[in-house]
Scaffold this motif. Structure first.
Motif, PDB file in Angstrom:
ATOM      1  N   ALA A 159      13.337  -7.602   3.837  1.00 10.59           N
ATOM      2  CA  ALA A 159      13.338  -8.609   2.775  1.00 10.59           C
ATOM      3  C   ALA A 159      13.664  -9.985   3.353  1.00 10.59           C
ATOM      4  N   ALA A 160      14.674 -10.031   4.222  1.00 12.97           N
ATOM      5  CA  ALA A 160      15.121 -11.317   4.771  1.00 12.97           C
ATOM      6  C   ALA A 160      14.080 -11.949   5.689  1.00 12.97           C
ATOM      7  N   ILE A 161      13.425 -11.127   6.510  1.00  8.48           N
ATOM      8  CA  ILE A 161      12.487 -11.716   7.488  1.00  8.48           C
ATOM      9  C   ILE A 161      11.123 -12.012   6.865  1.00  8.48           C
ATOM     10  N   SER A 162      10.729 -11.239   5.860  1.00  8.55           N
ATOM     11  CA  SER A 162       9.412 -11.485   5.257  1.00  8.55           C
ATOM     12  C   SER A 162       9.492 -12.535   4.156  1.00  8.55           C
ATOM     13  N   ARG A 163      10.702 -12.718   3.615  1.00 10.09           N
ATOM     14  CA  ARG A 163      10.930 -13.635   2.490  1.00 10.09           C
ATOM     15  C   ARG A 163      10.043 -13.275   1.297  1.00 10.09           C
ATOM     16  N   ASP A 164       9.774 -12.002   1.169  1.00 12.85           N
ATOM     17  CA  ASP A 164       9.054 -11.519  -0.007  1.00 12.85           C
ATOM     18  C   ASP A 164       9.951 -11.682  -1.230  1.00 12.85           C
ATOM     19  N   ARG A 165       9.456 -12.407  -2.220  1.00  8.78           N
ATOM     20  CA  ARG A 165      10.317 -12.742  -3.362  1.00  8.78           C
ATOM     21  C   ARG A 165      10.841 -11.513  -4.083  1.00  8.78           C
ATOM     22  N   GLY A 166       9.924 -10.576  -4.331  1.00  2.19           N
ATOM     23  CA  GLY A 166      10.323  -9.377  -5.064  1.00  2.19           C
ATOM     24  C   GLY A 166      11.342  -8.545  -4.300  1.00  2.19           C
ATOM     25  N   LEU A 167      11.096  -8.376  -3.005  1.00  2.85           N
ATOM     26  CA  LEU A 167      12.003  -7.543  -2.213  1.00  2.85           C
ATOM     27  C   LEU A 167      13.345  -8.241  -2.014  1.00  2.85           C
ATOM     28  N   MET A 168      13.306  -9.579  -1.870  1.00  2.97           N
ATOM     29  CA  MET A 168      14.568 -10.321  -1.763  1.00  2.97           C
ATOM     30  C   MET A 168      15.387 -10.150  -3.030  1.00  2.97           C
ATOM     31  N   GLU A 169      14.698 -10.109  -4.155  1.00  2.00           N
ATOM     32  CA  GLU A 169      15.411  -9.945  -5.421  1.00  2.00           C
ATOM     33  C   GLU A 169      16.064  -8.555  -5.481  1.00  2.00           C
ATOM     34  N   VAL A 170      15.283  -7.556  -5.050  1.00  5.41           N
ATOM     35  CA  VAL A 170      15.809  -6.184  -5.029  1.00  5.41           C
ATOM     36  C   VAL A 170      16.992  -6.071  -4.058  1.00  5.41           C
ATOM     37  N   ALA A 171      16.884  -6.788  -2.931  1.00  2.00           N
ATOM     38  CA  ALA A 171      17.925  -6.711  -1.901  1.00  2.00           C
ATOM     39  C   ALA A 171      19.054  -7.704  -2.154  1.00  2.00           C
ATOM     40  N   GLY A 172      18.951  -8.408  -3.283  1.00  2.00           N
ATOM     41  CA  GLY A 172      19.958  -9.411  -3.602  1.00  2.00           C
ATOM     42  C   GLY A 172      21.149  -8.848  -4.361  1.00  2.00           C
ATOM     43  N   HIS A 173      21.214  -7.530  -4.440  1.00  2.00           N
ATOM     44  CA  HIS A 173      22.341  -6.852  -5.093  1.00  2.00           C
ATOM     45  C   HIS A 173      23.026  -5.943  -4.080  1.00  2.00           C
ATOM     46  N   ALA A 218      31.970  -9.664   7.810  1.00  2.00           N
ATOM     47  CA  ALA A 218      31.167  -9.776   9.029  1.00  2.00           C
ATOM     48  C   ALA A 218      29.693  -9.525   8.714  1.00  2.00           C
ATOM     49  N   GLY A 219      29.436  -8.572   7.830  1.00  2.00           N
ATOM     50  CA  GLY A 219      28.062  -8.275   7.443  1.00  2.00           C
ATOM     51  C   GLY A 219      27.391  -9.444   6.761  1.00  2.00           C
ATOM     52  N   GLU A 220      28.099 -10.043   5.831  1.00  2.00           N
ATOM     53  CA  GLU A 220      27.523 -11.182   5.105  1.00  2.00           C
ATOM     54  C   GLU A 220      27.362 -12.394   6.024  1.00  2.00           C
ATOM     55  N   LEU A 221      28.366 -12.617   6.865  1.00  2.00           N
ATOM     56  CA  LEU A 221      28.296 -13.736   7.801  1.00  2.00           C
ATOM     57  C   LEU A 221      27.108 -13.570   8.754  1.00  2.00           C
ATOM     58  N   ALA A 222      26.929 -12.349   9.238  1.00  2.00           N
ATOM     59  CA  ALA A 222      25.808 -12.075  10.148  1.00  2.00           C
ATOM     60  C   ALA A 222      24.484 -12.377   9.448  1.00  2.00           C
ATOM     61  N   GLY A 223      24.390 -12.019   8.170  1.00  2.00           N
ATOM     62  CA  GLY A 223      23.175 -12.301   7.415  1.00  2.00           C
ATOM     63  C   GLY A 223      22.885 -13.789   7.338  1.00  2.00           C
ATOM     64  N   ARG A 224      23.935 -14.551   7.056  1.00  2.00           N
ATOM     65  CA  ARG A 224      23.739 -16.003   6.943  1.00  2.00           C
ATOM     66  C   ARG A 224      23.403 -16.634   8.288  1.00  2.00           C
ATOM     67  N   ILE A 225      24.094 -16.188   9.338  1.00  2.00           N
ATOM     68  CA  ILE A 225      23.840 -16.780  10.657  1.00  2.00           C
ATOM     69  C   ILE A 225      22.436 -16.432  11.140  1.00  2.00           C
ATOM     70  N   ALA A 226      22.052 -15.191  10.948  1.00  2.00           N
ATOM     71  CA  ALA A 226      20.747 -14.759  11.456  1.00  2.00           C
ATOM     72  C   ALA A 226      19.608 -15.365  10.647  1.00  2.00           C
ATOM     73  N   PHE A 227      19.690 -15.250   9.332  1.00  2.00           N
ATOM     74  CA  PHE A 227      18.527 -15.552   8.490  1.00  2.00           C
ATOM     75  C   PHE A 227      18.649 -16.845   7.709  1.00  2.00           C
ATOM     76  N   GLY A 228      19.763 -17.566   7.872  1.00  2.00           N
ATOM     77  CA  GLY A 228      19.944 -18.792   7.120  1.00  2.00           C
ATOM     78  C   GLY A 228      20.209 -18.494   5.658  1.00  2.00           C
ATOM     79  N   GLU A 229      19.880 -19.458   4.801  1.00  2.00           N
ATOM     80  CA  GLU A 229      20.101 -19.243   3.378  1.00  2.00           C
ATOM     81  C   GLU A 229      19.152 -18.166   2.871  1.00  2.00           C
ATOM     82  N   THR A 230      19.701 -17.096   2.377  1.00  2.00           N
ATOM     83  CA  THR A 230      18.883 -16.010   1.851  1.00  2.00           C
ATOM     84  C   THR A 230      19.660 -15.328   0.733  1.00  2.00           C
ATOM     85  N   PRO A 231      18.949 -14.908  -0.308  1.00  2.00           N
ATOM     86  CA  PRO A 231      19.646 -14.179  -1.375  1.00  2.00           C
ATOM     87  C   PRO A 231      19.981 -12.746  -0.979  1.00  2.00           C
ATOM     88  N   VAL A 232      19.468 -12.303   0.156  1.00  2.00           N
ATOM     89  CA  VAL A 232      19.646 -10.902   0.549  1.00  2.00           C
ATOM     90  C   VAL A 232      21.108 -10.620   0.879  1.00  2.00           C
TER      91      VAL A 232
END
Length: 563
Positions: free
Chosen positions: A342-356, A533-547
């Motif tokens: 979801a994070a790397i493809s920036r697919d809107r639907g999948l990001m939404e699903v992975a945003g929980h 650490a998990g959330e921080l890694a997400g932000r550092i790796a992928f930038g701003e993402t709802p995932v």
DNA sequence: TAAATTGGCGCC
DNA sequence: AAAGGGCGCCAATTTA
């Protein structure tokens, strides 16, 4: 502020040192000091990153002396990543080789890797003859590497990649040093319960002997269950055509030998891979200390050398027991790979699903698979793994409709692989060239044309060959598995920093799972640190993402109680 | 005789 | 349910 220093061992336990400036070149005189460990210790407050040839060369001495550095930059680890990014994987990655390339001289091959020896320090911790270079050459190689980062497709991500790989080296060495708490007595009790007692003389244990007898009895003749050829022959005589003795194939057969055979295989595996001799070889003083190899696989997943640490059977995990008054915080990243997709493809639907934080497959099935979680999971994993048949394929169409960019992302990667192109993870770790391609494979070996039918019966004109399709499945999986490894590495680095002031120790890491051994009172803080650490890694790796990148954590005394 | 390959299965 | 990605390890078998 100068926080970055280069360091190399000198003769007699001494060290070469130099502060590095923003241009990655020495910002002061090169120093020669008599004691490497003391040279580092004295500078711990001011030095935030040590630049050295090889973590494996220096960390054992530092760790043995109780010196824990904040960060490092591993030149040889970085060289491997940079070469890969430049499509030159396969060229030697030692500092000596990098220096030779800079000077246009003859490039020495890398020294061979040795296998880990049970119970000893890791093989990595021995000096590797032929890989070293003079200190000034090392400084040149480093400066050139910094320039090469700038030439990467995404320079900032490449810098993140080599930095996190270096952090992984620190974590790996520290985990080796700490060891996974292992109760040999509990392990032996488990073996006795599963396998029965051993017979003197080293033959197979009682339970295995009984099962082997049952198999022979069922066939009416002596059959050795550990010899596939023997078993296939026996089934053929009994009127059953089997192509192999794989479990799922045997399970289709209605024959009295099947049940004891499958049970035998299961226990035989435990006996040979994690039985009494494994215990003897690998567990010392209540600790199992495998040698971890960050970046051991091309996709960036770690491997271990010796002891099969990443394949500890579930039934044996009861032997992993925290020390008295201590706990194991066992944390599993929830549905890591689809979240990363979801994070790397920036697919809107999948990001939404992975945003929980909720179970991603459950959310997915509620949206797109009428509540059937198993179907949803199968479809998604099928897309990531390049499944060619079965229910996963059937549901791929539904997935594609709902999440077009996500499916396109992996389809593009597959096409690249089929066409012989390279693919990269999010941070820039790059797939190896296809075997036999230009200069990546062995020279002189002709490559099968991608356009030639390969006689597998499924060929359709215009489709890729069997080899090309296999390559496509590999690159399809590579971008997801590898980007997940990118994230996991950043997570580990963040967790290491977060626990630096605690007594807690990282003791195990397996792709998407981490175990921290800590005093009971620290367990709650450790669990929080892992999630952060998990959330921080997400932000550092992928930038701003709802995932979101949630973990399931369990604080337990035994590993086997975690799930 | 030693090294490389194969079959099978453990983990993710 | 079917058998698609990444590994390591063991024993047996084949190859050099």
């Amino acid at each position: 502020m100068i926080g970055r220093w280069a360091l190399a061992p000198a003769e007699g336990g001494g060290a070469w040192l130099a502060p590095l400036g923003a241009d990655a070149r020495p910002a002061g005189p090169v120093l020669r000091e008599p004691d490497l460990v003391e040279a580092v210790r004295a500078r711990l407050p001011e030095v935030t990153r040590w630049v050295w040839r090889s973590s494996a060369e220096l960390l054992p001495r530092l760790l043995a002396a109780g010196v824990r550095v904040e960060r490092c930059y591993d030149i040889e680890a970085a060289e491997l990543l940079l070469l890969g990014h430049e499509g030159r994987l396969g060229e030697p990655r030692s500092a000596a080789a990098a220096w030779a390339r800079l000077r246009h001289g003859p490039v020495p091959p890398d020294p061979p890797q040795r296998a880990a020896e049970p119970g000893s320090q890791s093989s990595l911790f021995e000096p590797r003859a032929g890989a070293d270079v003079p200190f000034d050459a090392l400084l040149e190689v480093y400066a050139e590497q910094q320039r090469r980062h700038g030439a990467a497709e995404h320079p900032d991500r490449m810098r993140l990649l080599t930095a996190s790989e270096s952090a992984g080296m620190l974590v790996a060495a520290e985990m080796h040093g700490a060891g996974l708490p292992w109760r040999a007595d509990v392990h032996r009790a488990l073996l006795d319960e599963l396998l029965g007692e051993r017979y003197a003389g080293g033959g197979e244990p009682r339970r295995l002997a009984e099962l082997a007898d049952q198999v022979s009895e069922a066939f009416g003749r002596r059959v050795r269950p550990d010899l596939p050829a023997d078993v296939v022959k026996a089934f053929t005589r009994a009127g059953f055509q089997v192509r192999s003795t794989r479990r799922w194939e045997l399970e289709e057969i209605d024959h009295p030998a099947v049940a004891p055979l499958i049970e035998y295989k299961k226990l035989y595996r435990i006996w040979t891979a994690h039985g009494w001799s494994w215990l003897q070889d690998w567990v010392r003083d209540g600790r199992f200390r495998p040698e971890y190899l960050p970046g051991g696989t091309v996709s960036g997943r770690w491997t271990t050398n010796g002891g099969g640490a990443l394949q500890i059977p579930r039934v044996i995990r009861g032997a992993v027991v925290a020390d008295e008054g201590w706990r194991l915080v066992v944390a599993d990243a929830d549905q890591m790979e689809p979240r990363v997709l979801a994070a790397i493809s920036r697919d809107r639907g999948l990001m939404e699903v992975a945003g929980h934080d909720d179970d991603l497959y459950k959310v997915l099935s509620d949206r797109a698979f009428s509540g059937d979680r198993a179907q949803a999971k199968l479809a998604l994993l099928g897309a990531v793994y390049g499944q060619t048949s079965g229910d996963g394929l059937k549901n791929l169409a539904a997935l594609r409709r709902r999440f077009p960019r996500a499916v396109e992302y992996v389809d593009d990667a597959a096409r690249a692989g089929e066409e012989g192109r390279l693919v990269r993870t999010w941070l820039g770790r790059t797939s190896p060239p296809a075997a036999g391609s230009q200069d990546g494979g062995e020279a002189g070996i002709p490559q099968e044309s991608d356009e030639v039918p390969s006689g597998d019966g499924e060929f359709t004109p215009g489709y890729a060959s069997t080899n090309a399709r296999a390559r496509g499945r590999f690159t399809r999986n590579f971008v997801v598995q590898g980007s997940a490894a990118d994230w996991a590495l950043l997570m580990l680095a963040a967790l290491r920093s977060a626990t630096a002031g605690m007594r807690a120790e990282l003791v195990f890491f397996q792709h998407d799972e981490v175990i921290v051994h800590c005093p009971r009172e620290e367990a709650a803080d450790v669990a929080v640190a892992i999630r952060e650490a998990g959330e921080l890694a997400g932000r550092i790796a992928f930038g701003e993402t709802p995932v979101r990148f949630p973990f399931t954590t369990a604080t337990v005394e035994r590993y086997s109680d975690a799930k």
